[in-house]
Motif scaffolding. Structure first.
Motif, PDB file in Angstrom:
ATOM      1  N   ARG A  14       1.439 -10.472   0.673  1.00  0.00           N
ATOM      2  CA  ARG A  14       0.349 -10.569  -0.299  1.00  0.00           C
ATOM      3  C   ARG A  14       0.566  -9.586  -1.454  1.00  0.00           C
ATOM      4  NH1 ARG A  14      -3.525 -13.921   1.367  1.00  0.00           N
ATOM      5  NH2 ARG A  14      -3.585 -14.469   3.588  1.00  0.00           N
ATOM      6  N   ALA A  15       1.151  -8.413  -1.149  1.00  0.00           N
ATOM      7  CA  ALA A  15       1.487  -7.476  -2.226  1.00  0.00           C
ATOM      8  C   ALA A  15       2.546  -8.071  -3.144  1.00  0.00           C
ATOM      9  CB  ALA A  15       1.977  -6.156  -1.631  1.00  0.00           C
ATOM     10  N   PHE A  16       3.516  -8.788  -2.576  1.00  0.00           N
ATOM     11  CA  PHE A  16       4.533  -9.464  -3.380  1.00  0.00           C
ATOM     12  C   PHE A  16       3.913 -10.582  -4.217  1.00  0.00           C
ATOM     13  CE2 PHE A  16       7.757 -12.989  -3.465  1.00  0.00           C
ATOM     14  CZ  PHE A  16       8.553 -12.444  -4.465  1.00  0.00           C
ATOM     15  N   GLN A  17       2.963 -11.307  -3.619  1.00  0.00           N
ATOM     16  CA  GLN A  17       2.285 -12.372  -4.348  1.00  0.00           C
ATOM     17  C   GLN A  17       1.509 -11.822  -5.539  1.00  0.00           C
ATOM     18  OE1 GLN A  17      -0.753 -14.325  -2.061  1.00  0.00           O
ATOM     19  NE2 GLN A  17      -0.892 -16.079  -3.417  1.00  0.00           N
ATOM     20  N   ASP A  18       0.894 -10.650  -5.379  1.00  0.00           N
ATOM     21  CA  ASP A  18       0.097 -10.042  -6.446  1.00  0.00           C
ATOM     22  C   ASP A  18       0.948  -9.297  -7.466  1.00  0.00           C
ATOM     23  OD1 ASP A  18      -2.165 -11.019  -5.195  1.00  0.00           O
ATOM     24  OD2 ASP A  18      -2.552  -9.162  -4.083  1.00  0.00           O
ATOM     25  N   GLY A  19       2.277  -9.247  -7.248  1.00  0.00           N
ATOM     26  CA  GLY A  19       3.154  -8.571  -8.193  1.00  0.00           C
ATOM     27  C   GLY A  19       3.202  -7.066  -8.038  1.00  0.00           C
ATOM     28  N   GLN A  20       2.684  -6.544  -6.930  1.00  0.00           N
ATOM     29  CA  GLN A  20       2.687  -5.098  -6.721  1.00  0.00           C
ATOM     30  C   GLN A  20       4.068  -4.581  -6.325  1.00  0.00           C
ATOM     31  OE1 GLN A  20      -0.382  -4.256  -3.841  1.00  0.00           O
ATOM     32  NE2 GLN A  20      -1.965  -5.337  -4.994  1.00  0.00           N
ATOM     33  N   ILE A  21       4.894  -5.416  -5.713  1.00  0.00           N
ATOM     34  CA  ILE A  21       6.255  -5.039  -5.344  1.00  0.00           C
ATOM     35  C   ILE A  21       7.201  -6.168  -5.755  1.00  0.00           C
ATOM     36  CG2 ILE A  21       5.595  -3.529  -3.430  1.00  0.00           C
ATOM     37  CD1 ILE A  21       6.144  -5.822  -1.513  1.00  0.00           C
ATOM     38  N   SER A  22       8.470  -5.810  -5.994  1.00  0.00           N
ATOM     39  CA  SER A  22       9.467  -6.815  -6.343  1.00  0.00           C
ATOM     40  C   SER A  22      10.024  -7.463  -5.084  1.00  0.00           C
ATOM     41  CB  SER A  22      10.596  -6.163  -7.137  1.00  0.00           C
ATOM     42  OG  SER A  22      11.311  -5.239  -6.320  1.00  0.00           O
ATOM     43  N   LEU A  23      10.843  -8.504  -5.272  1.00  0.00           N
ATOM     44  CA  LEU A  23      11.451  -9.189  -4.134  1.00  0.00           C
ATOM     45  C   LEU A  23      12.379  -8.253  -3.373  1.00  0.00           C
ATOM     46  CD1 LEU A  23      11.789 -11.836  -2.576  1.00  0.00           C
ATOM     47  CD2 LEU A  23      13.646 -12.445  -4.148  1.00  0.00           C
ATOM     48  N   GLU A  24      13.128  -7.407  -4.102  1.00  0.00           N
ATOM     49  CA  GLU A  24      14.023  -6.459  -3.444  1.00  0.00           C
ATOM     50  C   GLU A  24      13.240  -5.418  -2.645  1.00  0.00           C
ATOM     51  OE1 GLU A  24      14.172  -7.324  -6.607  1.00  0.00           O
ATOM     52  OE2 GLU A  24      15.988  -8.574  -6.551  1.00  0.00           O
ATOM     53  N   GLU A  25      12.146  -4.930  -3.217  1.00  0.00           N
ATOM     54  CA  GLU A  25      11.301  -3.975  -2.500  1.00  0.00           C
ATOM     55  C   GLU A  25      10.664  -4.619  -1.276  1.00  0.00           C
ATOM     56  OE1 GLU A  25       9.706  -1.016  -6.047  1.00  0.00           O
ATOM     57  OE2 GLU A  25       8.737  -2.959  -5.736  1.00  0.00           O
ATOM     58  N   PHE A  26      10.280  -5.874  -1.417  1.00  0.00           N
ATOM     59  CA  PHE A  26       9.695  -6.598  -0.294  1.00  0.00           C
ATOM     60  C   PHE A  26      10.693  -6.701   0.852  1.00  0.00           C
ATOM     61  CE2 PHE A  26       8.247 -10.997   1.279  1.00  0.00           C
ATOM     62  CZ  PHE A  26       7.446 -10.421   2.251  1.00  0.00           C
ATOM     63  N   ARG A  27      11.939  -7.062   0.528  1.00  0.00           N
ATOM     64  CA  ARG A  27      12.977  -7.166   1.560  1.00  0.00           C
ATOM     65  C   ARG A  27      13.209  -5.815   2.224  1.00  0.00           C
ATOM     66  NH1 ARG A  27      18.148  -6.080   2.443  1.00  0.00           N
ATOM     67  NH2 ARG A  27      19.393  -7.533   3.707  1.00  0.00           N
ATOM     68  N   ASP A  28      13.305  -4.739   1.426  1.00  0.00           N
ATOM     69  CA  ASP A  28      13.508  -3.400   1.988  1.00  0.00           C
ATOM     70  C   ASP A  28      12.355  -3.001   2.904  1.00  0.00           C
ATOM     71  OD1 ASP A  28      15.884  -3.193   0.611  1.00  0.00           O
ATOM     72  OD2 ASP A  28      15.022  -2.059  -1.075  1.00  0.00           O
ATOM     73  N   ASN A  29      11.135  -3.353   2.508  1.00  0.00           N
ATOM     74  CA  ASN A  29       9.975  -3.030   3.335  1.00  0.00           C
ATOM     75  C   ASN A  29      10.029  -3.759   4.675  1.00  0.00           C
ATOM     76  OD1 ASN A  29       9.001  -1.409   1.311  1.00  0.00           O
ATOM     77  ND2 ASN A  29       7.467  -2.867   0.576  1.00  0.00           N
ATOM     78  N   LEU A  30      10.476  -5.024   4.656  1.00  0.00           N
ATOM     79  CA  LEU A  30      10.577  -5.789   5.898  1.00  0.00           C
ATOM     80  C   LEU A  30      11.611  -5.169   6.837  1.00  0.00           C
ATOM     81  CD1 LEU A  30      10.397  -9.508   4.672  1.00  0.00           C
ATOM     82  CD2 LEU A  30       8.583  -8.120   5.675  1.00  0.00           C
ATOM     83  N   VAL A  31      12.739  -4.751   6.275  1.00  0.00           N
ATOM     84  CA  VAL A  31      13.776  -4.113   7.102  1.00  0.00           C
ATOM     85  C   VAL A  31      13.248  -2.816   7.709  1.00  0.00           C
ATOM     86  CG1 VAL A  31      16.052  -3.018   7.068  1.00  0.00           C
ATOM     87  CG2 VAL A  31      15.681  -5.155   5.813  1.00  0.00           C
TER      88      VAL A  31
END
Length: 230
Positions: A69-86
């Motif tokens: 949802r943070a990625f959907q709202d533009g609060q984080i980028s796709l790369e940051e989203f992937r890093d957060n998941l890892v």
């Protein structure tokens, strides 16, 4: 999310949200309890990801949902989203065995009382629930054999219940047994199976229902062996 106990409707919603906000307008996604298949029609490409283990960790499910949802709202980028998941897959804390053991004992005793058991059976139920869950935990983590852990744990719980009643430290074998097996009952798979069926994910719903049924059958067989031969 599937590895940690999420229902398929939530998984499908999360995957679709991520794909569309990453620029894929028409993602084709198919998920089951054993794998995910996703394709991008515009690029004529597809990827299959197998699911080889499943456990219950709803905190990870919640964190993945928050990040999507943070990625959907533009609060984080796709790369940051992937890093957060890892990071969350590696660093999300899991309850230690001793905390799980204490929780199993508390659940066993309180539910035994709620079902009409006697306070004189509390000690026996605590021993049955604690030792039964310990057996289940150790077999699952050391041998990794599905359904055998439920069978042996419930068998041990039945033996403990019979023993405590025979030495006059317990009154009702049935109530001690019911309380002891409560931590083993597959509540989350049953709930997810119903949710999946209601959401139209019949394949996953039936698979989870069968998994829950086999777990419940293993628990019942363990208790039945005790009552038949002891």
């Amino acid at each position: 999310m599937i590895e940690n106990g999420a229902d398929m409707a939530r998984v499908d919603d999360t995957l679709t949200r991520i794909a569309r906000n990453a620029g894929i307008n028409n993602p084709k996604i198919f998920e089951t309890t054993t794998g995910i298949l996703m394709s991008i029609p515009e690029q004529s490409s597809a990827q299959v990801e197998p699911i080889q283990k499943r456990t219950i960790d709803l905190e990870k499910v919640s964190l993945v949902n928050q990040n999507s949802r943070a990625f959907q709202d533009g609060q984080i980028s796709l790369e940051e989203f992937r890093d957060n998941l890892v990071k969350l897959n590696i660093s999300t804390p899991f309850f230690s065995f001793w905390l799980q053991l204490i929780a199993a004992v508390v659940v066993s005793v309180t539910l035994m009382i709620m079902y009409g058991g006697s306070s004189e059976d509390m000690i026996a139920t605590a021993f049955a629930g604690g030792l039964g869950y310990s057996c289940y935990y150790l077999i699952n983590n050391q041998l990794k054999i599905r359904f055998v852990s439920e069978f042996l744990a419930s068998f041990l719980i039945g033996v403990i219940a019979v023993f405590f009643v025979h030495v006059h430290l317990g009154i009702q074998i049935g109530m001690i047994t019911i309380g002891g097996v409560m931590p083993l009952v597959p509540g989350v798979p049953i709930t997810n199976a119903v949710r999946d069926v209601f959401a139209g994910h019949f394949l996953s719903g039936m698979a989870r229902a069968m998994e829950a049924l086999l777990s419940a059958g293993a628990i019942g067989m363990g208790i039945a062996f005790v009552f038949r031969f002891l």
